[in-house]
Design a protein around this motif. Structure first.
Motif, PDB file in Angstrom:
ATOM      1  N   SER A  11       0.826  -1.197   0.000  1.00 52.86           N
ATOM      2  CA  SER A  11       0.000   0.000   0.000  1.00 52.86           C
ATOM      3  C   SER A  11       0.858   1.244   0.000  1.00 52.86           C
ATOM      4  N   GLY A  12       0.293   2.351  -0.404  1.00 51.38           N
ATOM      5  CA  GLY A  12       0.960   3.640  -0.307  1.00 51.38           C
ATOM      6  C   GLY A  12       2.223   3.693  -1.140  1.00 51.38           C
ATOM      7  N   ASP A  13       3.152   4.553  -0.709  1.00 52.35           N
ATOM      8  CA  ASP A  13       4.400   4.739  -1.442  1.00 52.35           C
ATOM      9  C   ASP A  13       5.447   3.701  -1.097  1.00 52.35           C
ATOM     10  N   ALA A  14       5.222   2.958   0.004  1.00 54.09           N
ATOM     11  CA  ALA A  14       6.263   2.047   0.478  1.00 54.09           C
ATOM     12  C   ALA A  14       6.578   0.977  -0.536  1.00 54.09           C
ATOM     13  N   GLU A  22      13.567   5.790   3.267  1.00 51.47           N
ATOM     14  CA  GLU A  22      12.122   5.928   3.069  1.00 51.47           C
ATOM     15  C   GLU A  22      11.405   4.634   3.446  1.00 51.47           C
ATOM     16  N   GLN A  23      12.025   3.506   3.146  1.00 50.04           N
ATOM     17  CA  GLN A  23      11.425   2.224   3.493  1.00 50.04           C
ATOM     18  C   GLN A  23      11.255   2.093   4.995  1.00 50.04           C
ATOM     19  N   ARG A  24      12.207   2.642   5.752  1.00 46.20           N
ATOM     20  CA  ARG A  24      12.148   2.516   7.206  1.00 46.20           C
ATOM     21  C   ARG A  24      11.012   3.328   7.820  1.00 46.20           C
ATOM     22  N   PHE A  34      -4.391   3.920   6.487  1.00 47.95           N
ATOM     23  CA  PHE A  34      -3.242   4.748   6.834  1.00 47.95           C
ATOM     24  C   PHE A  34      -2.088   4.417   5.882  1.00 47.95           C
ATOM     25  N   ASP A  35      -1.814   5.337   4.959  1.00 45.47           N
ATOM     26  CA  ASP A  35      -0.801   5.084   3.942  1.00 45.47           C
ATOM     27  C   ASP A  35       0.400   6.011   4.047  1.00 45.47           C
ATOM     28  N   GLU A  36       0.262   7.098   4.797  1.00 44.68           N
ATOM     29  CA  GLU A  36       1.353   8.067   4.854  1.00 44.68           C
ATOM     30  C   GLU A  36       2.517   7.520   5.660  1.00 44.68           C
ATOM     31  N   PRO A  37       3.735   7.933   5.337  1.00 40.74           N
ATOM     32  CA  PRO A  37       4.906   7.446   6.084  1.00 40.74           C
ATOM     33  C   PRO A  37       4.901   7.964   7.515  1.00 40.74           C
ATOM     34  N   ILE A 181       7.126   7.398  14.776  1.00 38.05           N
ATOM     35  CA  ILE A 181       5.740   7.434  15.250  1.00 38.05           C
ATOM     36  C   ILE A 181       4.811   7.764  14.080  1.00 38.05           C
ATOM     37  N   PRO A 182       3.566   7.254  14.128  1.00 39.08           N
ATOM     38  CA  PRO A 182       2.592   7.601  13.087  1.00 39.08           C
ATOM     39  C   PRO A 182       2.275   9.097  13.127  1.00 39.08           C
ATOM     40  N   GLN A 183       2.033   9.678  11.974  1.00 38.51           N
ATOM     41  CA  GLN A 183       1.713  11.094  11.924  1.00 38.51           C
ATOM     42  C   GLN A 183       0.333  11.386  12.508  1.00 38.51           C
TER      43      GLN A 183
END
Length: 412
Positions: A11-14, A22-24, A34-37, A181-183
């Protein structure tokens, strides 16, 4: 796992990113929607150190402490002490504050824990006490701090003392701890809730296991009392005898039988890699025979041979005895009581490595109720309890696995 969780790699950009940093920023598993980094921050940016001191010459609050000198382990290790000591320099601690012992060691690789069992207390300034700012879900951090990532950073950045296995953590190091942490606070809440639920379930299942085990132990005490009151004294040679000794031809270690310590049962093969098969004589053992280790019977090395181990062999240091004139399971039920097998050390002989020899074992006396129907009922009750305990142990292990999975995959 619930349907609300999904693999972040899909999902998302990952899934499309090739950059390591970015992967981390994506956990392995996360909730749908929830898709945002995640964002990387330092602990000092989202926390505040507690420095409020107790204004009373004697403590008016419970004094918080823990059972280990190095590293706070779990909340259950805290206990309250209402003691009249000078606590002027003690810090005031409130519910939902976090406490951490900055003196860490390999023996206590744990992060801060959340204070959640009292409204107010005081704690020695030797501990680092802090709170998470209001912009974040406190429960999320309660589980984030569990694990070795915290310990690894502190261990690598701490100052070693006189002992190489102990490190002191300074405030500046503490504040630099990198965390992810999640945004969105909504995702933080969901992560806390699922971990809290599995934690609560695990506690309940562990408590259930404790109660069932206590009932099983209580049954054993009742049987013991009945045996002492109504039993007739016999020597073990009334029920045990040496069977014909048939020597085995051993080609590999899987043909051998091991009797574990502490009543842990039997195992195929042997633990020693240095064992030379050609240097020892081995003899075949059969289903229903009582088997014990001469050197370790007083350490619980005693068992009843079951069908799956029939035909395996042991040396004369681990003899077996044929059971007759009694229900074999009932006799073993009595002999596996620690009151019996620990007592056998008194008849062990030899210098260095002491042994309990067969002729000495057979001379021991035991009280037995000879009624066959009574023995069968006790065996049935015992087996039922063993099954219930075993099933509950499996449930507890599955809960532990689920908890570990969540801690390893829902966090970065």
């Amino acid at each position: 796992m619930t349907d609300d969780l999904m693999k972040s790699s899909g999902s998302g950009d990952a899934g499309n990113s090739t950059h390591a940093d970015e992967q981390r920023l994506y956990p392995k598993v996360r909730f749908r929607g929830f898709d945002e980094p995640w964002k990387k921050v330092k602990l000092g940016e989202i926390s505040e150190k507690i420095t409020q001191k107790n204004n009373n010459s004697c403590s008016q609050f419970p004094v918080l402490t823990n059972s280990a000198e190095y590293g706070i382990v779990y909340q259950k290790d805290f206990f309250d002490k209402n003691i009249a000591i000078n606590t002027d320099n003690y810090y005031v601690v409130h519910t939902e504050d976090f406490v951490y012992n900055p003196r860490i060691s390999k023996q206590a690789p744990y992060g801060p824990i959340r204070v959640n069992h009292l409204k107010t207390g005081v704690m020695s300034p030797l501990y680092y006490i802090f709170k998470i700012k209001d912009d974040f879900n406190i429960g999320f951090f309660e589980f984030l701090f569990i694990g070795n990532k915290w310990h690894k950073f502190m261990y690598q950045n701490g100052d070693s003392g006189a002992r190489s296995d102990r490190y002191a953590i300074k405030d500046k190091v503490f504040n630099k701890l990198p965390i992810y942490i999640p945004q969105k606070i909504e995702e933080q809440k969901l992560i806390f809730e699922i971990n809290h639920k599995i934690n609560s379930l695990l506690y309940l299942q562990q408590r259930k296991l404790e109660l069932i085990s206590a009932l099983e132990k209580g049954l054993g005490q009742i049987i013991k009392q009945q045996n002492n009151k109504y039993g007739i004294t016999f020597s073990l040679n009334n029920f045990l005898e040496i069977p014909p000794q048939i020597q085995a031809r051993i080609k590999n270690k899987n043909q051998l039988l091991t009797v574990k310590l502490n009543l842990q049962g039997l195992a195929r093969g042997v633990q020693r890699d240095t064992l030379s098969l050609g240097s020892t004589k081995y003899f075949i053992r059969h289903t229903g025979e009582l088997i014990f280790g001469k050197q370790n019977i007083f350490n619980g090395s005693i068992a009843l041979i079951t069908k799956e181990f029939d035909g395996l062999a042991t040396s004369n240091d681990v003899p077996s005895l044929k059971i007759s004139n009694i229900n074999p399971q009932f006799l073993f039920y009595l002999l596996k009581n620690p009151d019996f097998w620990k007592h056998t050390e008194l008849i062990a002989t030899g210098t260095g490595s002491k042994r309990v020899h067969i002729h000495d074992l057979l001379k021991l006396h035991i009280k037995i109720i000879p009624d066959a129907k009574y023995q069968a009922k006790i065996v049935s009750l015992s087996r039922n309890f063993e099954k219930i305990v075993l099933n509950q142990q499996i449930i507890v292990k599955e809960c532990e696995k689920t908890k570990q999975f969540l801690l390893q995959n829902l966090f970065i």
